[in-house]
Design an enzyme around this catalytic site. Sequence first.
Site, PDB file in Angstrom:
ATOM      1  N   GLY A  49      13.466  17.755   9.530  1.00  0.00           N
ATOM      2  CA  GLY A  49      13.010  18.893  10.309  1.00  0.00           C
ATOM      3  C   GLY A  49      12.335  18.406  11.571  1.00  0.00           C
ATOM      4  O   GLY A  49      11.883  17.253  11.631  1.00  0.00           O
ATOM      5  N   GLN A  54       7.001  18.794  19.111  1.00  0.00           N
ATOM      6  CA  GLN A  54       7.168  17.339  18.926  1.00  0.00           C
ATOM      7  C   GLN A  54       7.981  16.722  20.066  1.00  0.00           C
ATOM      8  O   GLN A  54       7.941  15.519  20.286  1.00  0.00           O
ATOM      9  CB  GLN A  54       7.841  17.042  17.579  1.00  0.00           C
ATOM     10  CG  GLN A  54       6.954  17.407  16.387  1.00  0.00           C
ATOM     11  CD  GLN A  54       7.639  17.109  15.064  1.00  0.00           C
ATOM     12  OE1 GLN A  54       8.462  17.890  14.607  1.00  0.00           O
ATOM     13  NE2 GLN A  54       7.315  15.979  14.461  1.00  0.00           N
ATOM     14  N   CYS A 103       5.849  12.523   8.757  1.00  0.00           N
ATOM     15  CA  CYS A 103       6.041  13.283   9.992  1.00  0.00           C
ATOM     16  C   CYS A 103       6.482  12.338  11.095  1.00  0.00           C
ATOM     17  O   CYS A 103       5.909  11.255  11.250  1.00  0.00           O
ATOM     18  CB  CYS A 103       4.727  13.969  10.375  1.00  0.00           C
ATOM     19  SG  CYS A 103       4.856  14.986  11.852  1.00  0.00           S
ATOM     20  N   LEU A 104       7.495  12.759  11.854  1.00  0.00           N
ATOM     21  CA  LEU A 104       7.981  11.921  12.955  1.00  0.00           C
ATOM     22  C   LEU A 104       6.893  11.697  14.006  1.00  0.00           C
ATOM     23  O   LEU A 104       6.949  10.733  14.756  1.00  0.00           O
ATOM     24  CB  LEU A 104       9.212  12.573  13.606  1.00  0.00           C
ATOM     25  CG  LEU A 104      10.434  12.764  12.686  1.00  0.00           C
ATOM     26  CD1 LEU A 104      11.538  13.494  13.424  1.00  0.00           C
ATOM     27  CD2 LEU A 104      10.942  11.433  12.152  1.00  0.00           C
ATOM     28  N   HIS A 145       5.204  22.821   6.693  1.00  0.00           N
ATOM     29  CA  HIS A 145       4.916  21.663   7.539  1.00  0.00           C
ATOM     30  C   HIS A 145       5.419  21.914   8.961  1.00  0.00           C
ATOM     31  O   HIS A 145       4.691  21.705   9.937  1.00  0.00           O
ATOM     32  CB  HIS A 145       5.570  20.411   6.928  1.00  0.00           C
ATOM     33  CG  HIS A 145       5.467  19.172   7.768  1.00  0.00           C
ATOM     34  ND1 HIS A 145       4.890  18.006   7.316  1.00  0.00           N
ATOM     35  CD2 HIS A 145       5.881  18.901   9.036  1.00  0.00           C
ATOM     36  CE1 HIS A 145       4.933  17.090   8.277  1.00  0.00           C
ATOM     37  NE2 HIS A 145       5.551  17.609   9.327  1.00  0.00           N
ATOM     38  N   GLU A 146       6.686  22.381   9.045  1.00  0.00           N
ATOM     39  CA  GLU A 146       7.283  22.601  10.374  1.00  0.00           C
ATOM     40  C   GLU A 146       6.537  23.668  11.160  1.00  0.00           C
ATOM     41  O   GLU A 146       6.272  23.501  12.351  1.00  0.00           O
ATOM     42  CB  GLU A 146       8.753  23.021  10.230  1.00  0.00           C
ATOM     43  CG  GLU A 146       9.679  21.894   9.850  1.00  0.00           C
ATOM     44  CD  GLU A 146       9.499  20.678  10.729  1.00  0.00           C
ATOM     45  OE1 GLU A 146       9.303  20.832  11.956  1.00  0.00           O
ATOM     46  OE2 GLU A 146       9.519  19.570  10.198  1.00  0.00           O
ATOM     47  N   HIS A 149       3.341  22.884  12.862  1.00  0.00           N
ATOM     48  CA  HIS A 149       3.462  22.270  14.192  1.00  0.00           C
ATOM     49  C   HIS A 149       3.352  23.319  15.300  1.00  0.00           C
ATOM     50  O   HIS A 149       2.889  23.016  16.401  1.00  0.00           O
ATOM     51  CB  HIS A 149       4.816  21.561  14.335  1.00  0.00           C
ATOM     52  CG  HIS A 149       4.852  20.174  13.750  1.00  0.00           C
ATOM     53  ND1 HIS A 149       4.047  19.152  14.197  1.00  0.00           N
ATOM     54  CD2 HIS A 149       5.612  19.638  12.768  1.00  0.00           C
ATOM     55  CE1 HIS A 149       4.311  18.049  13.509  1.00  0.00           C
ATOM     56  NE2 HIS A 149       5.252  18.320  12.624  1.00  0.00           N
TER      57      HIS A 149
HETATM   58 ZN    ZN Z   1       5.962  16.896  11.315  1.00  0.00          ZN
END
Ligand code: ZN
Length: 184
Positions: A49, A54, A103-104, A145-146, A149
């Site tokens: 995701g 991000q 997480c990226l 989670h997404e 953000h």
């Molecule tokens: Zn993340």
Amino acid sequence: MSVRPVLRMGHPILRQKARALQKSEIKSPAFKKLIKDMIETMHKEEGIGIAAPQLGESLRVSVIEFNEDSERYPNMGANGLVVFVNPVIKVLDSKPQGFWEGCLSVPGLRGFVERPRKVEVTYLDEKGEEHTMIAEDFLATVVQHEFDHLDGVLYVDRIQDTKQLAYIDEYQEHILQGEEDQET
Ligand code: ZN
């Protein structure tokens, strides 16, 4: 299309509340390009995701690719990819369930987070059509989670016990048991 750099924890855009998209913006070439860039970047970084902040775009849009159980989640489409524009979450079952999250934007770490186990998501797709999806189990964690953000929240903010925050290689050696390790 292009792969874009993923912002890392500490960048102020990751801490902003992103703004909703107008329906007219969803049809724009710039928005279509953003979606393609998000998908391409998510694939390159091997995430499941990614959210627009991000990539430095403070907009309420997220892409999730979840290759499981397409019968249970019919909105997912054949490749398991869903674009969520202006998603709104409603908790259907607040019983907490915990997963190790990555997480990226927080590379190299995994942390254990508890979130409600079942949620309903109302959102627009990339064509501006409205949908509702019920997400349970791990998918419930992924969407929460997404969408965090989009409100400037990172999973590390939700770790209750910081003893359950680990470097990936230590996590894989000492904690991971049979599950797949995934990042969002
Ligand atoms: Zn993340």
